[in-house]
Design a protein around this motif. Structure first.
Motif, PDB file in Angstrom:
ATOM      1  N   VAL A  67       0.865  -1.179   0.000  1.00 37.51           N
ATOM      2  CA  VAL A  67       0.000   0.000   0.000  1.00 37.51           C
ATOM      3  C   VAL A  67       0.903   1.230   0.000  1.00 37.51           C
ATOM      4  N   HIS A  68       0.311   2.379  -0.240  1.00 37.31           N
ATOM      5  CA  HIS A  68       1.003   3.660  -0.066  1.00 37.31           C
ATOM      6  C   HIS A  68       0.469   4.281   1.227  1.00 37.31           C
ATOM      7  N   LEU A  69       1.269   5.118   1.881  1.00 39.63           N
ATOM      8  CA  LEU A  69       0.892   5.588   3.222  1.00 39.63           C
ATOM      9  C   LEU A  69       1.280   7.043   3.439  1.00 39.63           C
ATOM     10  N   LEU A  70       0.343   7.817   4.022  1.00 43.43           N
ATOM     11  CA  LEU A  70       0.635   9.136   4.570  1.00 43.43           C
ATOM     12  C   LEU A  70       0.073   9.186   5.981  1.00 43.43           C
ATOM     13  N   ALA A  71       0.963   9.255   6.987  1.00 45.72           N
ATOM     14  CA  ALA A  71       0.566   9.392   8.392  1.00 45.72           C
ATOM     15  C   ALA A  71       0.766  10.860   8.768  1.00 45.72           C
ATOM     16  N   ASP A 119      -0.001  13.046  11.397  1.00 45.29           N
ATOM     17  CA  ASP A 119       0.577  13.516  12.658  1.00 45.29           C
ATOM     18  C   ASP A 119       2.050  13.155  12.785  1.00 45.29           C
ATOM     19  N   GLU A 120       2.442  12.058  12.176  1.00 51.13           N
ATOM     20  CA  GLU A 120       3.839  11.606  12.232  1.00 51.13           C
ATOM     21  C   GLU A 120       4.681  12.169  11.097  1.00 51.13           C
ATOM     22  N   ARG A 121       4.028  12.864  10.155  1.00 52.02           N
ATOM     23  CA  ARG A 121       4.717  13.413   8.976  1.00 52.02           C
ATOM     24  C   ARG A 121       5.526  12.317   8.288  1.00 52.02           C
ATOM     25  N   ARG A 122       4.854  11.227   8.018  1.00 52.22           N
ATOM     26  CA  ARG A 122       5.490  10.070   7.377  1.00 52.22           C
ATOM     27  C   ARG A 122       4.804   9.798   6.043  1.00 52.22           C
ATOM     28  N   LEU A 123       5.598   9.723   4.981  1.00 50.24           N
ATOM     29  CA  LEU A 123       5.068   9.458   3.650  1.00 50.24           C
ATOM     30  C   LEU A 123       5.875   8.328   3.013  1.00 50.24           C
ATOM     31  N   ILE A 124       5.169   7.256   2.627  1.00 48.38           N
ATOM     32  CA  ILE A 124       5.790   6.119   1.953  1.00 48.38           C
ATOM     33  C   ILE A 124       4.966   5.827   0.707  1.00 48.38           C
ATOM     34  N   VAL A 125       5.585   5.980  -0.458  1.00 49.67           N
ATOM     35  CA  VAL A 125       4.901   5.755  -1.730  1.00 49.67           C
ATOM     36  C   VAL A 125       5.680   4.736  -2.538  1.00 49.67           C
ATOM     37  N   ASP A 126       5.010   3.660  -2.913  1.00 49.47           N
ATOM     38  CA  ASP A 126       5.624   2.601  -3.723  1.00 49.47           C
ATOM     39  C   ASP A 126       6.900   2.074  -3.074  1.00 49.47           C
ATOM     40  N   GLY A 127       6.859   1.962  -1.741  1.00 50.98           N
ATOM     41  CA  GLY A 127       7.986   1.416  -1.001  1.00 50.98           C
ATOM     42  C   GLY A 127       9.075   2.413  -0.663  1.00 50.98           C
ATOM     43  N   THR A 128       9.017   3.633  -1.219  1.00 56.03           N
ATOM     44  CA  THR A 128      10.036   4.661  -0.944  1.00 56.03           C
ATOM     45  C   THR A 128       9.561   5.581   0.167  1.00 56.03           C
ATOM     46  N   ASP A 129      10.423   5.777   1.182  1.00 59.65           N
ATOM     47  CA  ASP A 129      10.083   6.617   2.332  1.00 59.65           C
ATOM     48  C   ASP A 129      10.556   8.045   2.076  1.00 59.65           C
ATOM     49  N   TYR A 130       9.608   8.982   2.014  1.00 63.66           N
ATOM     50  CA  TYR A 130       9.918  10.393   1.767  1.00 63.66           C
ATOM     51  C   TYR A 130       9.883  11.218   3.055  1.00 63.66           C
ATOM     52  N   SER A 131       9.824  10.571   4.208  1.00 67.10           N
ATOM     53  CA  SER A 131       9.632  11.280   5.473  1.00 67.10           C
ATOM     54  C   SER A 131      10.754  12.262   5.757  1.00 67.10           C
ATOM     55  N   THR A 132      11.991  11.878   5.482  1.00 66.66           N
ATOM     56  CA  THR A 132      13.118  12.767   5.741  1.00 66.66           C
ATOM     57  C   THR A 132      13.007  14.037   4.907  1.00 66.66           C
ATOM     58  N   THR A 133      12.612  13.896   3.657  1.00 67.45           N
ATOM     59  CA  THR A 133      12.443  15.059   2.778  1.00 67.45           C
ATOM     60  C   THR A 133      11.359  15.990   3.319  1.00 67.45           C
TER      61      THR A 133
END
Length: 324
Positions: A80-84, A86-100
């Motif tokens: 799945v793709h994920l945007l959390a 409150d945690e400012r966490r974004l994972i799309v197609d297995g790639t974690d963009y949270s640091t960005t």
């Protein structure tokens, strides 16, 4: 958060069917599903299985407040793709963009998320009192806003700018209250889609409203178009509607646009009071958002003279010269 990660959202007007344009310019179709709480593992399995059966090549994009470890693992595995949020966490197609995301400052034009439920009823009461030529009793305010007298009493208790008089409640410091409202009100929230049309804004709003009538979807005109109705001063620059549900406006002659290129916006607002305050101003089905909502939208709209147009409408509101 998506913009901070250089992920662009495109939609054909559907609230759930999105295209994510990733930083590498790869475009990914997704099915967006938002909920305050993450689904349980069993519920999540049913959602994923149902989506695979419906559209095998389109994965779920789950937007939640906080993610469970199970949901995070599935996102890292590209199930799945994920945007959390409150945690400012974004994972799309297995790639974690949270640091960005977390390296980017929040742009000035994106309002910070307020904690707790927005005081929609208090803001609506303030608008009604500012727009009313005479005092309004609590029971009338409650009736207008489809709420209880107790809720109205709570909103008015200790209010800095309103006071009880014979016949109800009135505003005794109009300029101060309107200024505070405009500073405090974050906008009606909700889901917004952006569109581009070739006609003048008045023609675009006519075409958009006709589609709404054809689809039996209630709408309210706002922004420049509503300001031109209430206090004519300048030609509208853009067109905007509040709607009960989102529509695809391609059949009305529009094309999908970005936030930077739009000429028309369609929003399903979170604020439940917009139709209620609009209805107070007319004896028939309301066609325009109330003047103070229109003022807020003009102030945040396009055009080099937007603030001048807003000042003209504000003067009409304060002097009771709004055209009905």
């Amino acid at each position: 958060m998506l913009r901070a990660a250089d992920v662009r959202v495109e939609t054909n007007g559907s609230l759930g069917d999105w295209m994510l344009a990733l930083p590498a310019r790869r475009v990914l179709p997704v099915r967006m599903k938002a909920s305050a709480s993450p689904p349980t593992p069993s519920a999540l399995k049913k959602l994923v299985d149902a989506q695979r059966k419906k559209q095998r090549d389109v994965k779920l994009f789950l937007v939640v407040a906080r993610a469970t470890s199970h949901l995070t693992q599935l996102a890292h595995a590209s199930a799945v793709h994920l945007l959390a949020v409150d945690e400012r966490r974004l994972i799309v197609d297995g790639t974690d963009y949270s640091t960005t995301i977390n390296q980017e400052p929040t742009p000035d034009h994106i309002p910070l998320r307020r904690r707790g439920r927005p005081p929609w009823i208090r803001w609506a009461i303030e608008r009604l009192l500012l727009l009313s030529p005479q005092p309004l009793p609590q029971r009338i305010l409650a009736s207008h806003l489809h709420t209880t007298p107790q809720a109205v009493s709570k909103a008015l208790k200790g209010h800095e700018y309103v006071e009880p008089v014979e016949g109800g409640w009135t505003v005794h410091r109009r300029q101060e209250l309107l200024t505070r409202f405009l500073d405090e009100y974050p906008g009606p929230g909700g889901a917004c889609t952006y569109w581009y049309g070739l006609d003048a804004p008045t023609g675009q709003i006519t075409d958009a409203r006709q589609l709404c009538r054809d689809m039996d979807v209630c709408c309210l005109q706002t922004g420049d178009i509503a300001a031109d109705h209430y206090a004519p001063w300048r030609m509208p620059v853009t067109a905007a509607l509040y709607m009960r549900e989102l529509l695809d406006f391609v059949p009305a002659g529009f094309s999908v646009a970005s936030r930077e290129e739009y000429t028309f916006t369609a929003t399903v607002p979170e604020d439940p009071t917009l139709w209620r305050t609009a209805a107070v101003l007319t004896d028939s089905t309301p066609e325009f958002a109330d003047p103070i909502i229109a003022l807020h939208d003009v102030m945040h709209g396009e055009g080099t003279d937007a603030l001048d147009a807003a000042e003209h409408l504000q003067d009409a509101i304060l002097h009771g010269a709004v055209r009905r």
